[in-house]
Motif scaffolding. Sequence first.
Motif, PDB file in Angstrom:
ATOM      1  N   LEU A 165       0.871  -1.174   0.000  1.00  0.00           N
ATOM      2  CA  LEU A 165       0.000   0.000   0.000  1.00  0.00           C
ATOM      3  C   LEU A 165       0.905   1.219   0.000  1.00  0.00           C
ATOM      4  CD1 LEU A 165      -3.037   0.891   0.283  1.00  0.00           C
ATOM      5  CD2 LEU A 165      -2.564   1.167   2.707  1.00  0.00           C
ATOM      6  N   ARG A 166       0.702   2.096  -0.965  1.00  0.00           N
ATOM      7  CA  ARG A 166       1.565   3.268  -1.119  1.00  0.00           C
ATOM      8  C   ARG A 166       0.760   4.538  -0.846  1.00  0.00           C
ATOM      9  NH1 ARG A 166       6.405   3.883  -3.744  1.00  0.00           N
ATOM     10  NH2 ARG A 166       6.183   1.769  -4.584  1.00  0.00           N
ATOM     11  N   PHE A 167       1.315   5.415   0.020  1.00  0.00           N
ATOM     12  CA  PHE A 167       0.674   6.690   0.339  1.00  0.00           C
ATOM     13  C   PHE A 167       1.185   7.780  -0.599  1.00  0.00           C
ATOM     14  CE2 PHE A 167       0.180   4.473   4.391  1.00  0.00           C
ATOM     15  CZ  PHE A 167      -1.114   4.800   4.736  1.00  0.00           C
ATOM     16  N   ARG A 168       0.295   8.691  -0.923  1.00  0.00           N
ATOM     17  CA  ARG A 168       0.633   9.906  -1.677  1.00  0.00           C
ATOM     18  C   ARG A 168       0.012  11.084  -0.959  1.00  0.00           C
ATOM     19  NH1 ARG A 168      -1.363   7.832  -7.640  1.00  0.00           N
ATOM     20  NH2 ARG A 168       0.016   6.005  -7.837  1.00  0.00           N
ATOM     21  N   PRO A 169       0.788  11.888  -0.238  1.00  0.00           N
ATOM     22  CA  PRO A 169       2.250  11.897  -0.126  1.00  0.00           C
ATOM     23  C   PRO A 169       2.788  10.748   0.723  1.00  0.00           C
ATOM     24  CG  PRO A 169       1.297  13.523   1.319  1.00  0.00           C
ATOM     25  CD  PRO A 169       0.161  12.980   0.513  1.00  0.00           C
ATOM     26  N   ALA A 170       4.108  10.535   0.616  1.00  0.00           N
ATOM     27  CA  ALA A 170       4.733   9.369   1.235  1.00  0.00           C
ATOM     28  C   ALA A 170       4.718   9.433   2.755  1.00  0.00           C
ATOM     29  CB  ALA A 170       6.176   9.220   0.730  1.00  0.00           C
ATOM     30  N   SER A 171       4.639  10.631   3.323  1.00  0.00           N
ATOM     31  CA  SER A 171       4.705  10.741   4.787  1.00  0.00           C
ATOM     32  C   SER A 171       3.443  10.243   5.469  1.00  0.00           C
ATOM     33  CB  SER A 171       4.961  12.193   5.193  1.00  0.00           C
ATOM     34  OG  SER A 171       3.891  13.016   4.760  1.00  0.00           O
ATOM     35  N   ALA A 172       2.339  10.081   4.719  1.00  0.00           N
ATOM     36  CA  ALA A 172       1.046   9.688   5.297  1.00  0.00           C
ATOM     37  C   ALA A 172       0.620  10.649   6.395  1.00  0.00           C
ATOM     38  CB  ALA A 172       1.093   8.254   5.825  1.00  0.00           C
ATOM     39  N   LEU A 173       1.036  11.879   6.280  1.00  0.00           N
ATOM     40  CA  LEU A 173       0.703  12.908   7.263  1.00  0.00           C
ATOM     41  C   LEU A 173       0.296  14.160   6.499  1.00  0.00           C
ATOM     42  CD1 LEU A 173       0.704  13.806  10.265  1.00  0.00           C
ATOM     43  CD2 LEU A 173       3.060  14.545   9.926  1.00  0.00           C
ATOM     44  N   VAL A 174      -0.966  14.542   6.578  1.00  0.00           N
ATOM     45  CA  VAL A 174      -1.482  15.692   5.842  1.00  0.00           C
ATOM     46  C   VAL A 174      -2.262  16.574   6.804  1.00  0.00           C
ATOM     47  CG1 VAL A 174      -1.581  14.464   3.636  1.00  0.00           C
ATOM     48  CG2 VAL A 174      -3.551  14.425   5.156  1.00  0.00           C
ATOM     49  N   HIS A 175      -2.425  17.806   6.392  1.00  0.00           N
ATOM     50  CA  HIS A 175      -3.219  18.708   7.206  1.00  0.00           C
ATOM     51  C   HIS A 175      -4.691  18.589   6.823  1.00  0.00           C
ATOM     52  CE1 HIS A 175      -3.636  21.436   3.754  1.00  0.00           C
ATOM     53  NE2 HIS A 175      -2.330  21.235   3.537  1.00  0.00           N
ATOM     54  N   VAL A 176      -5.498  19.229   7.594  1.00  0.00           N
ATOM     55  CA  VAL A 176      -6.941  19.142   7.401  1.00  0.00           C
ATOM     56  C   VAL A 176      -7.308  19.659   6.016  1.00  0.00           C
ATOM     57  CG1 VAL A 176      -9.177  19.955   8.228  1.00  0.00           C
ATOM     58  CG2 VAL A 176      -7.388  19.344   9.860  1.00  0.00           C
ATOM     59  N   GLY A 177      -8.081  18.835   5.301  1.00  0.00           N
ATOM     60  CA  GLY A 177      -8.563  19.235   3.984  1.00  0.00           C
ATOM     61  C   GLY A 177      -7.615  18.925   2.856  1.00  0.00           C
ATOM     62  N   ALA A 178      -6.430  18.428   3.138  1.00  0.00           N
ATOM     63  CA  ALA A 178      -5.476  18.133   2.074  1.00  0.00           C
ATOM     64  C   ALA A 178      -5.851  16.826   1.390  1.00  0.00           C
ATOM     65  CB  ALA A 178      -4.067  18.043   2.647  1.00  0.00           C
ATOM     66  N   ALA A 179      -5.360  16.667   0.168  1.00  0.00           N
ATOM     67  CA  ALA A 179      -5.639  15.462  -0.613  1.00  0.00           C
ATOM     68  C   ALA A 179      -4.649  14.370  -0.228  1.00  0.00           C
ATOM     69  CB  ALA A 179      -5.546  15.764  -2.104  1.00  0.00           C
ATOM     70  N   LEU A 180      -5.174  13.163  -0.035  1.00  0.00           N
ATOM     71  CA  LEU A 180      -4.348  11.999   0.292  1.00  0.00           C
ATOM     72  C   LEU A 180      -4.890  10.811  -0.478  1.00  0.00           C
ATOM     73  CD1 LEU A 180      -2.121  10.618   1.972  1.00  0.00           C
ATOM     74  CD2 LEU A 180      -3.861  10.152   3.705  1.00  0.00           C
ATOM     75  N   GLN A 181      -4.000  10.162  -1.227  1.00  0.00           N
ATOM     76  CA  GLN A 181      -4.381   8.998  -2.014  1.00  0.00           C
ATOM     77  C   GLN A 181      -3.645   7.767  -1.496  1.00  0.00           C
ATOM     78  OE1 GLN A 181      -3.614   9.941  -6.146  1.00  0.00           O
ATOM     79  NE2 GLN A 181      -5.699  10.722  -6.444  1.00  0.00           N
ATOM     80  N   LEU A 182      -4.342   6.634  -1.587  1.00  0.00           N
ATOM     81  CA  LEU A 182      -3.765   5.351  -1.210  1.00  0.00           C
ATOM     82  C   LEU A 182      -3.848   4.425  -2.417  1.00  0.00           C
ATOM     83  CD1 LEU A 182      -5.025   6.579   1.571  1.00  0.00           C
ATOM     84  CD2 LEU A 182      -4.641   4.272   2.431  1.00  0.00           C
ATOM     85  N   GLU A 183      -2.695   3.955  -2.852  1.00  0.00           N
ATOM     86  CA  GLU A 183      -2.647   3.022  -3.981  1.00  0.00           C
ATOM     87  C   GLU A 183      -2.420   1.610  -3.438  1.00  0.00           C
ATOM     88  OE1 GLU A 183      -0.110   2.081  -8.063  1.00  0.00           O
ATOM     89  OE2 GLU A 183       0.472   3.742  -6.749  1.00  0.00           O
ATOM     90  N   LEU A 184      -3.408   0.752  -3.640  1.00  0.00           N
ATOM     91  CA  LEU A 184      -3.345  -0.623  -3.161  1.00  0.00           C
ATOM     92  C   LEU A 184      -2.958  -1.522  -4.321  1.00  0.00           C
ATOM     93  CD1 LEU A 184      -3.832  -2.724  -0.919  1.00  0.00           C
ATOM     94  CD2 LEU A 184      -6.227  -2.821  -1.659  1.00  0.00           C
ATOM     95  N   ARG A 185      -1.850  -2.240  -4.133  1.00  0.00           N
ATOM     96  CA  ARG A 185      -1.391  -3.188  -5.140  1.00  0.00           C
ATOM     97  C   ARG A 185      -1.622  -4.600  -4.605  1.00  0.00           C
ATOM     98  NH1 ARG A 185       4.376  -0.428  -7.061  1.00  0.00           N
ATOM     99  NH2 ARG A 185       3.460   1.567  -7.745  1.00  0.00           N
ATOM    100  N   LEU A 186      -2.384  -5.372  -5.397  1.00  0.00           N
ATOM    101  CA  LEU A 186      -2.739  -6.726  -4.974  1.00  0.00           C
ATOM    102  C   LEU A 186      -2.650  -7.659  -6.167  1.00  0.00           C
ATOM    103  CD1 LEU A 186      -5.888  -7.072  -6.128  1.00  0.00           C
ATOM    104  CD2 LEU A 186      -6.368  -5.661  -4.130  1.00  0.00           C
ATOM    105  N   CYS A 187      -2.626  -8.938  -5.849  1.00  0.00           N
ATOM    106  CA  CYS A 187      -2.545  -9.980  -6.881  1.00  0.00           C
ATOM    107  C   CYS A 187      -3.800 -10.830  -6.797  1.00  0.00           C
ATOM    108  CB  CYS A 187      -1.292 -10.829  -6.673  1.00  0.00           C
ATOM    109  SG  CYS A 187      -1.140 -12.226  -7.812  1.00  0.00           S
ATOM    110  N   SER A 188      -4.545 -10.895  -7.883  1.00  0.00           N
ATOM    111  CA  SER A 188      -5.747 -11.719  -7.931  1.00  0.00           C
ATOM    112  C   SER A 188      -5.338 -13.170  -8.149  1.00  0.00           C
ATOM    113  CB  SER A 188      -6.666 -11.248  -9.058  1.00  0.00           C
ATOM    114  OG  SER A 188      -7.777 -12.103  -9.170  1.00  0.00           O
ATOM    115  N   LEU A 189      -5.832 -14.039  -7.279  1.00  0.00           N
ATOM    116  CA  LEU A 189      -5.492 -15.461  -7.346  1.00  0.00           C
ATOM    117  C   LEU A 189      -6.471 -16.260  -8.195  1.00  0.00           C
ATOM    118  CD1 LEU A 189      -4.570 -16.006  -3.580  1.00  0.00           C
ATOM    119  CD2 LEU A 189      -3.056 -15.408  -5.476  1.00  0.00           C
ATOM    120  N   MET A 190      -7.511 -15.607  -8.711  1.00  0.00           N
ATOM    121  CA  MET A 190      -8.497 -16.303  -9.519  1.00  0.00           C
ATOM    122  C   MET A 190      -7.952 -16.517 -10.941  1.00  0.00           C
ATOM    123  SD  MET A 190     -11.159 -16.922  -7.598  1.00  0.00           S
ATOM    124  CE  MET A 190      -9.979 -17.267  -6.300  1.00  0.00           C
ATOM    125  N   PRO A 191      -8.339 -17.615 -11.585  1.00  0.00           N
ATOM    126  CA  PRO A 191      -7.810 -17.882 -12.935  1.00  0.00           C
ATOM    127  C   PRO A 191      -8.486 -17.079 -14.044  1.00  0.00           C
ATOM    128  CG  PRO A 191      -9.256 -19.663 -12.251  1.00  0.00           C
ATOM    129  CD  PRO A 191      -9.155 -18.727 -11.077  1.00  0.00           C
TER     130      PRO A 191
END
Length: 1250
Positions: A589-615
């Motif tokens: 899981l990657r935070f944007r920004p990397a510090s995972a610390l933002v002030h009130v009202g700031a934009a914060l994105q989380l990029e989740l990287r996963l592997c699907s085990l289904m065929p």
Amino acid sequence: METHEEKPIIYTMENKPIVTCAGDQNLFTALYSSLTQQLPKEPMEWRRSYGRAPKMIYLEANFVQFKEELLPKEGNKALLTFPFLHIYWTDCCDTEVYKASVKEDMQRWQGVLRLHGSVDWLIVVVESDNKKKNKTNILPRTSIVDKIRNDFCNKQSDRCVALSDPLKESSRSQESWSSLLTKLRTLLLMSFTRNLGRFEDEMRTLREKRTEPGWSFCDYFMVQEELAFVFEMLQQFEDALVQYDELDALFTQYVLNFGAGDAANWLGSFCEPVRSWNGLLLRRPIDMEKRDLIQRGEASLLDLRSYMFSRQCTLLIFLMRPWEVTTRALELLHNCVQELRLLEVCVVTGALDCWVFLSCLEVLHRIEGCCDRTQLEANSSHTVGLWTYATEKLKSLGDLCGLVSENGPDSEHLNKTVDLLAGLGAERPETANSLQSPYKKLKEALSSVEAFEKHYLELSHAAMEMYRAIGRMRSARLVGKSLAEFYMRKGDPQSAENFLLDSLKSYVSESWSLPLTHTRKQIADCQKQLQKMDEYLQTSALLASDANMSDEERKHFCQEILSYAGQSAESNDARVALSMSSFTRLHELRFRPASALVHVGAALQLELRLCSLMPVPVRVEHLSASIHFSLEQPGSTAQKRALQNPDGTVTFPGASPVSGSPALELCEIQEHSPSESVLNTAGVVCKNMHLLMRVQDSATSLETPATAPAPLAVEEGAQMLKADDVTLLPGNNSIVFNAPSQKPGTYTLRQLCASVGRVQFVLPHIYPVVQYEVYSQEPQLTIQPLTETLLAGLPQQVKFTILTGHYTVKKGDALQLSNTDSMPVLHSCSCSARIISSSGEPVCESALSIQSSEKVTSISLPLTPPYHTLEFLLDVLCHIPACPARGESDHLTNGQISHRSRRTRFTSGSTLIEQKVSVDCPWSIYSTLVSLSFHVPFKVKHSLLSVGRRKFIQVCLQNVSDTKFRLTNRALAESQTPALELRSLSTEAHSVVFSQQCVFSVWELRWSDAPPLSLQCVFSASFAPADAPDADLKPYSYEFSVERVSTLYSVRAEIRPPTGEQHCRTGALCRLEVSLTRLTEPSDADLEDEELSETEGLRTSRLMYEVIDNHSNWAVCGKSSGVVSMPTAAMATHKVHMEVMPLFAGQLPFPNIRVFKYRPHHASVTQPDTDSCVENDSVSLLDKAVEDHLDTASLRSRGSVQSLGEQPARGVPMPKRQAFAAGQVFTGTQGRQVLVLPASDQHLLELNVT
């Protein structure tokens, strides 16, 4: 007495070595009972050849009547029918009878023995007192025993033994019996050793011929077994067992060679088809039927193996090692199956299963017959393998005969059963009366489906209970899995599921990949038949994500889940929650920004990287993560995580232990013989077995259906991360979430849920903890230098940083700095401020407006939005004080101590100046106090130098900073003495001073009137960085004072050679003359400082001198120190003479001569020197003693040293000495040298070059 039979029963351990008896049979019959009872009472030590260990054995014998037919024929290798000893019995005591009949009979007897090559014989003469009394013609000089020894025992006199009155209870009779028994035992052991040795040599010769054509293993088997019979007859069961083990190993090697292509001709008889499979027979000591087959060369492989094992089993039981029987039996059964395959023997299908089953039960029954129940339970680990093997073979027979299927056996199965039972033959008579014989059990188990199920379940449960009792849970669950397969084929999935789930626990905890997959497929089949949809879907998800499955199977189970998810549901209660670990594997899981610390009202994105085990691609309606919000103070957690993951990435641990288990690391090992350097063993070792076999955490993703998570509902109204309509492709996927940041606090991700129709894949706990923080920050002001150190005296830049936080900088906001005289603020019109956003990106730059007054410097701030950073630079100048501080322990060279300034402090190598600035900020009603530390770049020292009456002041300036400076306009001024002239001796006007470099300046003091008592001096210079222009030069000044400038005493010395010599020589005493001269009369200050005395109008002061040589060039002979009284008049001189001896040749420097003020013990010392001390002899130094020996009293010797700080001995007041101030005493011997020649009678020359 036993008689010889044509074909005796010789193949049992009851047989005894044969001893023939000739002569008087009635006599032997009378003694037979006593002889057979007393012979085995005492053991004899049997020493064998080839270095074999001796053994103690009890001898018994089978006494038979002598017949020529009993003697072995040539080529006969039968040891059991071999007579080992021949005895001739007689009680003849009459010479005539002896000559008439007995002697001739003995000659005939020995002739027969010599004809057959027998050398083991003994003649026993029984003497009786009663018989002697009835005979009158007894030889007067020689007895019958002597006559027999002369006639038959010329070289072996011990072969004739006399037995006296054997039927009487007398001491003589007992002694003769003991002698006879000892002789019998000895001759028997000699015969055993000789005949067995010859037999072993012949057997060894026969074995060495095994590569010749026509050699037969069966013939050799009968020969070596004969040796085993003899050992068994002698009750040497271990040696007998060795013979069968050697035969076993020899036959096994031939079978292995056959499999490798090296076939022996005699193996052809063992390759015949197997027609009988009636199992082992262990209830007879010897199976004569199979032995006859081996002797005739008609035995099959199973016959030979069965017979050899039955003999080994019998010997092991005699040796009280029944548990070794079970181990050998299990090896035998497995090896026989492999040997039949190697020899390509034609075997009826199922025949081997019958043979193994019967053999297992026969071994178990044999062990049960010789052990009680307690021993069996305590040693079940030895028998459980046979129970398991029998269970497997019975199951195989049930499959073959159609007894496991739901429909039962058909006609083909019945015909097969009949053929198998026919191969068993008739039941053996040993087990005919037993209700639980292996034969009856097998026949009953194959008779019907119900009987088979009964026996199979009985064996399986017995094996499982034994495995559990000994702690072998894996094996118990393996048997349980076999039971589950049996129940599945019987149409009972409920019973099968319990055993499969039990086995699954072992495979999950120990990460057995392939068995885990196979077991899950079986569980899925059970659950589908039982209509357990929740458990079935969970198992299907695990199988769909299993890499050990084929693509078609994975797609089948995935489609099962999607079909159920696509069904319509009336309410949300019909949803099924499955474990997400079988659906996807989280990578990071990657935070944007990397510090995972933002002030009130700031934009914060989380990029989740996963592997699907289904065929196949799976469309996810909602992928959401629930968030737990807390009002805890943010900052600590995010900062720690930022330190651990600078790029803002949270890495999740590997998925299931099966897919994420470490790779197998194998290495080859070889063991060589240390003596012959040949390869003994070779094998493969797993180096990371501790990682592969470790117990996995219960929180791993390998969850059994029984431990699937309970349905978890995500509240719609709660804060969450959510992504709609996401298609997860097989493999890696990336999903971006927008995180809420409306309130300050800590946001923790708790669970992850993927909704696919009626199915929800839930991850109940996200590990490691994933958090981000939203903060509301107060404005902050920091002032920091741009360099590591700030230098005083030069303009330095400091950086002002304002973190606006939630405050908005408005128009008119300004910083108010308090001004100080010691550190003014330097500002220019080009000063600007830079505004930076919270993400670190520059926004804009704007000019600063700086206005200064007498007390305040005002800095107008540009407009800045909240949570931005405002930065600008200012120049400040810290003035250097005129008199910098020193350490408390620093002494000036004239003896005075400099005092520390209150506003400065001393650090290592430099002076530190603390400047405090008060700042008023627009967002606070309180002032902010900022401290700045400036380092003085220079360290200055001064010293007073003397050359006679001339005086010099030296100033040393050291650059203690890292900057290179240019130094100009060095000057020295004195303000209190107008008549004083300071003449500079330095020629360089400009100097470049590098880091840690010193610059010295020297001025000579000249005065026209009397010398001044003290001087107040100021050293000044201009400095700037080396590359700066002259306009940047800054002033520097250093103030100091000098006390006691004038020289009071002058010390001169001369060293004169001995009388008659022109130069000094080593080892010769030389004369040292020391002259002490007062140059000026003492001033008022000197009078107060010195201790004066007046005698007959002459005022004097006491001085103490001391001559020492720190370089060990001179040896001071006699007194090296003393006290003199110096008149106070100018140019008063006192001379002291002493003897010194040079120790080396060359130009030697003069010894050191030091002069001190002498203080009697009653005088008060106002300014003691820490170096002042008195060194005395063993005699105490009292004032009276000093006055009596002013010139000769020694104050330096080998005695102890008493310092000023120590208390003298009680009752003995000690004098003290005090050093003169610098420049008050001029020593003219410094730098002077004297030539010393080597002694004329020395051959070894030592030179000292200084």
